[in-house]
Design a protein around this motif. Structure first.
Motif, PDB file in Angstrom:
ATOM      1  N   GLN A   1      -3.142   8.304  -0.264  1.00 34.27           N
ATOM      2  CA  GLN A   1      -3.215   6.994   0.586  1.00 34.27           C
ATOM      3  C   GLN A   1      -4.153   5.974  -0.208  1.00 34.27           C
ATOM      4  O   GLN A   1      -5.118   6.318  -0.576  1.00 34.27           O
TER       5      GLN A   1
ATOM      6  N   CYS B   1      -4.690   6.355   8.426  1.00 36.24           N
ATOM      7  CA  CYS B   1      -3.227   6.099   8.864  1.00 36.24           C
ATOM      8  C   CYS B   1      -3.237   5.863  10.372  1.00 36.24           C
ATOM      9  O   CYS B   1      -3.982   6.732  11.075  1.00 36.24           O
TER      10      CYS B   1
ATOM     11  N   VAL C   1      -2.730   0.906   5.235  1.00 38.08           N
ATOM     12  CA  VAL C   1      -2.942   2.316   4.893  1.00 38.08           C
ATOM     13  C   VAL C   1      -2.213   2.713   3.684  1.00 38.08           C
ATOM     14  O   VAL C   1      -2.714   3.310   2.955  1.00 38.08           O
TER      15      VAL C   1
ATOM     16  N   ASN D   1       0.492   4.852   2.724  1.00 35.76           N
ATOM     17  CA  ASN D   1       0.857   6.264   2.636  1.00 35.76           C
ATOM     18  C   ASN D   1       1.704   6.345   1.611  1.00 35.76           C
ATOM     19  O   ASN D   1       3.039   5.571   1.586  1.00 35.76           O
TER      20      ASN D   1
END
Length: 93
Positions: free
Chosen positions: A17, A23, A81, A83
């Motif tokens: 991340q 998240c 975020v 990811n």
């Protein structure tokens, strides 16, 4: 029908991340998702980005490896975020 039984299994691994915030969907580094059976648990934004990669790989195409990760990766589009998911292709016999 036989072709569908032999298509590869796709597993998505959350490996990093990069954003400054957690998240929004609750995913954490280490999470794994079987694209066929657990896609509903995946954040819709990440699933949307994963789809073209999965389809290309599933039907015999190739996607470029990341220069930074040296593997097949993509990231979610949420700038807060970010990811990073690794794509694992498991060939079935």
């Amino acid at each position: 029908m036989d072709f569908l039984a032999r298509r590869p299994k796709i597993i998505l691994h959350l490996i990093e991340q990069k954003g400054k915030h957690g998240c929004h969907h609750g995913h954490k580094v280490g999470d794994k998702f079987d694209y066929d059976t657990e896609r509903g648990q995946l954040c819709p934004m990440a699933a949307h980005v994963a789809f073209p990669y999965v389809e290309i790989l599933r039907y015999g195409g190739e996607v470029p490896l990341s220069q930074d990760y040296e593997q097949m990766v993509f990231c979610c589009p949420d700038v807060d975020v970010i990811n990073v998911f690794q794509i694992e292709v498991i060939l079935l016999v």
